[in-house]
Design a protein around this motif. Sequence first.
Motif, PDB file in Angstrom:
ATOM      1  N   THR A  80       0.963  -1.259  -0.136  1.00 45.45           N
ATOM      2  CA  THR A  80      -0.005   0.123   0.051  1.00 45.45           C
ATOM      3  C   THR A  80       0.793   1.218   0.153  1.00 45.45           C
ATOM      4  OG1 THR A  80      -1.948  -1.112   0.990  1.00 45.45           O
ATOM      5  CG2 THR A  80      -1.904   1.206   1.382  1.00 45.45           C
ATOM      6  N   GLN A  81       1.996   1.182   0.694  1.00 46.22           N
ATOM      7  CA  GLN A  81       3.043   2.455   0.683  1.00 46.22           C
ATOM      8  C   GLN A  81       3.327   2.726  -0.648  1.00 46.22           C
ATOM      9  OE1 GLN A  81       5.822   1.241   3.800  1.00 46.22           O
ATOM     10  NE2 GLN A  81       4.892   2.575   5.404  1.00 46.22           N
ATOM     11  N   LEU A  82       3.933   1.817  -1.336  1.00 48.49           N
ATOM     12  CA  LEU A  82       4.458   1.811  -2.693  1.00 48.49           C
ATOM     13  C   LEU A  82       3.187   2.239  -3.724  1.00 48.49           C
ATOM     14  CD1 LEU A  82       6.646  -1.468  -2.943  1.00 48.49           C
ATOM     15  CD2 LEU A  82       7.141   1.034  -2.458  1.00 48.49           C
ATOM     16  N   VAL A  83       1.945   2.093  -3.652  1.00 50.57           N
ATOM     17  CA  VAL A  83       1.075   2.559  -4.581  1.00 50.57           C
ATOM     18  C   VAL A  83       0.370   3.741  -4.259  1.00 50.57           C
ATOM     19  CG1 VAL A  83       0.288   0.035  -5.317  1.00 50.57           C
ATOM     20  CG2 VAL A  83      -0.901   1.454  -3.678  1.00 50.57           C
ATOM     21  N   LEU A  84       0.545   4.326  -2.983  1.00 50.12           N
ATOM     22  CA  LEU A  84      -0.218   5.517  -2.613  1.00 50.12           C
ATOM     23  C   LEU A  84       0.297   6.600  -3.238  1.00 50.12           C
ATOM     24  CD1 LEU A  84      -1.101   4.940   1.281  1.00 50.12           C
ATOM     25  CD2 LEU A  84      -2.469   5.274  -0.756  1.00 50.12           C
ATOM     26  N   PRO A  85       1.872   7.016  -3.390  1.00 51.93           N
ATOM     27  CA  PRO A  85       2.282   8.058  -3.993  1.00 51.93           C
ATOM     28  C   PRO A  85       1.390   8.516  -5.084  1.00 51.93           C
ATOM     29  CG  PRO A  85       4.074   7.012  -3.005  1.00 51.93           C
ATOM     30  CD  PRO A  85       2.788   6.310  -3.092  1.00 51.93           C
ATOM     31  N   GLY A  86       1.348   7.631  -6.313  1.00 49.57           N
ATOM     32  CA  GLY A  86       0.859   7.952  -7.179  1.00 49.57           C
ATOM     33  C   GLY A  86      -0.561   8.257  -7.370  1.00 49.57           C
ATOM     34  N   MET A  87      -1.412   7.407  -6.541  1.00 52.53           N
ATOM     35  CA  MET A  87      -2.956   7.754  -6.233  1.00 52.53           C
ATOM     36  C   MET A  87      -3.115   9.064  -5.640  1.00 52.53           C
ATOM     37  SD  MET A  87      -4.301   4.112  -4.816  1.00 52.53           S
ATOM     38  CE  MET A  87      -4.650   2.588  -5.901  1.00 52.53           C
ATOM     39  N   ARG A  88      -2.368   9.534  -4.656  1.00 58.74           N
ATOM     40  CA  ARG A  88      -2.341  10.631  -4.133  1.00 58.74           C
ATOM     41  C   ARG A  88      -1.834  11.729  -5.205  1.00 58.74           C
ATOM     42  NH1 ARG A  88       1.704  13.109  -1.944  1.00 58.74           N
ATOM     43  NH2 ARG A  88       2.581  11.086  -1.527  1.00 58.74           N
ATOM     44  N   GLU A  89      -1.018  11.750  -5.831  1.00 62.76           N
ATOM     45  CA  GLU A  89      -0.945  12.611  -6.863  1.00 62.76           C
ATOM     46  C   GLU A  89      -2.059  12.886  -8.070  1.00 62.76           C
ATOM     47  OE1 GLU A  89       2.830  11.698  -8.603  1.00 62.76           O
ATOM     48  OE2 GLU A  89       4.041  12.106  -6.598  1.00 62.76           O
ATOM     49  N   ARG A  90      -2.572  11.935  -8.181  1.00 61.56           N
ATOM     50  CA  ARG A  90      -3.667  12.007  -9.245  1.00 61.56           C
ATOM     51  C   ARG A  90      -5.046  12.337  -8.450  1.00 61.56           C
ATOM     52  NH1 ARG A  90      -1.250   7.062 -10.651  1.00 61.56           N
ATOM     53  NH2 ARG A  90      -3.149   5.851  -9.836  1.00 61.56           N
ATOM     54  N   ARG A  91      -4.911  12.137  -7.130  1.00 66.16           N
ATOM     55  CA  ARG A  91      -5.880  12.508  -6.236  1.00 66.16           C
ATOM     56  C   ARG A  91      -7.287  11.468  -6.663  1.00 66.16           C
ATOM     57  NH1 ARG A  91      -6.174  16.223  -2.975  1.00 66.16           N
ATOM     58  NH2 ARG A  91      -8.407  16.343  -2.753  1.00 66.16           N
ATOM     59  N   SER A  92      -6.973  10.138  -6.959  1.00 69.01           N
ATOM     60  CA  SER A  92      -7.852   9.306  -7.267  1.00 69.01           C
ATOM     61  C   SER A  92      -7.092   7.786  -7.052  1.00 69.01           C
ATOM     62  CB  SER A  92      -8.354   9.285  -8.704  1.00 69.01           C
ATOM     63  OG  SER A  92      -7.429   8.910  -9.444  1.00 69.01           O
ATOM     64  N   GLY A  93      -8.124   6.791  -6.597  1.00 65.44           N
ATOM     65  CA  GLY A  93      -7.572   5.505  -6.496  1.00 65.44           C
ATOM     66  C   GLY A  93      -8.397   4.910  -5.335  1.00 65.44           C
ATOM     67  N   THR A  94      -8.301   3.632  -5.411  1.00 67.05           N
ATOM     68  CA  THR A  94      -9.263   2.692  -4.235  1.00 67.05           C
ATOM     69  C   THR A  94      -8.295   1.762  -3.789  1.00 67.05           C
ATOM     70  OG1 THR A  94     -11.239   3.203  -5.542  1.00 67.05           O
ATOM     71  CG2 THR A  94     -11.095   1.257  -3.914  1.00 67.05           C
ATOM     72  N   ILE A  95      -8.168   1.591  -2.423  1.00 67.31           N
ATOM     73  CA  ILE A  95      -7.400   0.497  -1.898  1.00 67.31           C
ATOM     74  C   ILE A  95      -8.373  -0.278  -1.320  1.00 67.31           C
ATOM     75  CG2 ILE A  95      -5.973  -0.072   0.400  1.00 67.31           C
ATOM     76  CD1 ILE A  95      -4.536   1.703  -2.079  1.00 67.31           C
ATOM     77  N   VAL A  96      -8.452  -1.681  -1.618  1.00 67.51           N
ATOM     78  CA  VAL A  96      -9.347  -2.667  -1.040  1.00 67.51           C
ATOM     79  C   VAL A  96      -8.484  -3.571  -0.194  1.00 67.51           C
ATOM     80  CG1 VAL A  96     -10.943  -4.505  -1.594  1.00 67.51           C
ATOM     81  CG2 VAL A  96     -10.906  -2.541  -3.085  1.00 67.51           C
ATOM     82  N   ASN A  97      -9.058  -3.816   1.145  1.00 68.19           N
ATOM     83  CA  ASN A  97      -8.176  -4.551   1.951  1.00 68.19           C
ATOM     84  C   ASN A  97      -8.978  -5.773   2.421  1.00 68.19           C
ATOM     85  OD1 ASN A  97      -5.966  -3.202   2.271  1.00 68.19           O
ATOM     86  ND2 ASN A  97      -6.558  -1.905   3.611  1.00 68.19           N
ATOM     87  N   ILE A  98      -8.820  -7.143   2.172  1.00 71.28           N
ATOM     88  CA  ILE A  98      -9.565  -8.138   2.286  1.00 71.28           C
ATOM     89  C   ILE A  98      -9.476  -8.405   3.872  1.00 71.28           C
ATOM     90  CG2 ILE A  98     -10.133 -10.456   1.693  1.00 71.28           C
ATOM     91  CD1 ILE A  98     -10.540  -8.195  -0.563  1.00 71.28           C
TER      92      ILE A  98
END
Length: 305
Positions: free
Chosen positions: A113-131
């Motif tokens: 999650t730490q690795l994918v967040l920078p790109g999501m945060r910069e685009r101001r979009s994205g979804t993290i789904v935790n099972i």
Amino acid sequence: MERRVALVTGASSGIGEQTALELLRRGFIVYGAARRAARMSAIVDAGGHAIAMDVTDDTSVRAAVDRILAEQGRIDVLVNNAGYGSYGALEDVPIDEARRQFEVNVFGLAGITQLVLPGMRERRSGTIVNISSIGGRIYEPLGAWYHATKFAVEGLSDSLRVELEPHGVRVVVIQPGAIRTEWNGISRRSAMERSGTTAYAAQARALVRTLEAADESAGAGEPHVVAATIANAVTARRPRTRYATPVSAKFIVGLRRVLPDRVFDLLIRRIFAPTKAEFAESANPRVDEASTTASPVAGRERAAA
């Protein structure tokens, strides 16, 4: 319209595999990640990508994320599905095994999650789904370490949700109940391996019986039911914070919400109470098929794949 890019961990079987296939059907570019890329042929055949990744290996995780970003330039959806269930009385489970469960179920999830967040945060979009699991809301005897990891996932997800809301990133928790996957068999075997011949032997046999019954019950669901729930969540305009699935899981979570601890304790004790036969069998332990059909190590490898 630009296709969204999804990364699904633990995609070699069960919920992860079905989620990858469902997202492909809905038009996503999908990367399935698992320890053994060869086990994801169904995803590749359906037009997806298979990528080798061990969520407990930082180098492996970084390489996988870097590859996706190099090929697609973005990751829009992360489904943190990799995980496994290891059972046994707390007294019987080695601390190294407890740490392993946290490494896979919690720290592995957090690391990717730490690795994918920078790109999501910069685009101001994205979804993290935790099972997570209904095991993040309820509890069972001989399941202390597994439930501890899922309670941790629940708390992590809640904090992350409010932390990321100002940055346009959504966090969704999925709480599967009884689902017919490898997880149930792995959990049963680990319980017998750890506690099948100890002071907790009768409880271990009762647990195995109860989990088997849950797997065979009409209330148990198939992996594709959870996959559809995940796909609905990531395509919703405003997803709920939590989805319990199937219907039986919603009932159990609702029951836990309204019952006081002592009343719920009583219910759990009755569900998992050993029979006279199980007490008698535990007094004269034998090598049980449930504890020998596969080792806990093999189970971990399959579940974390």
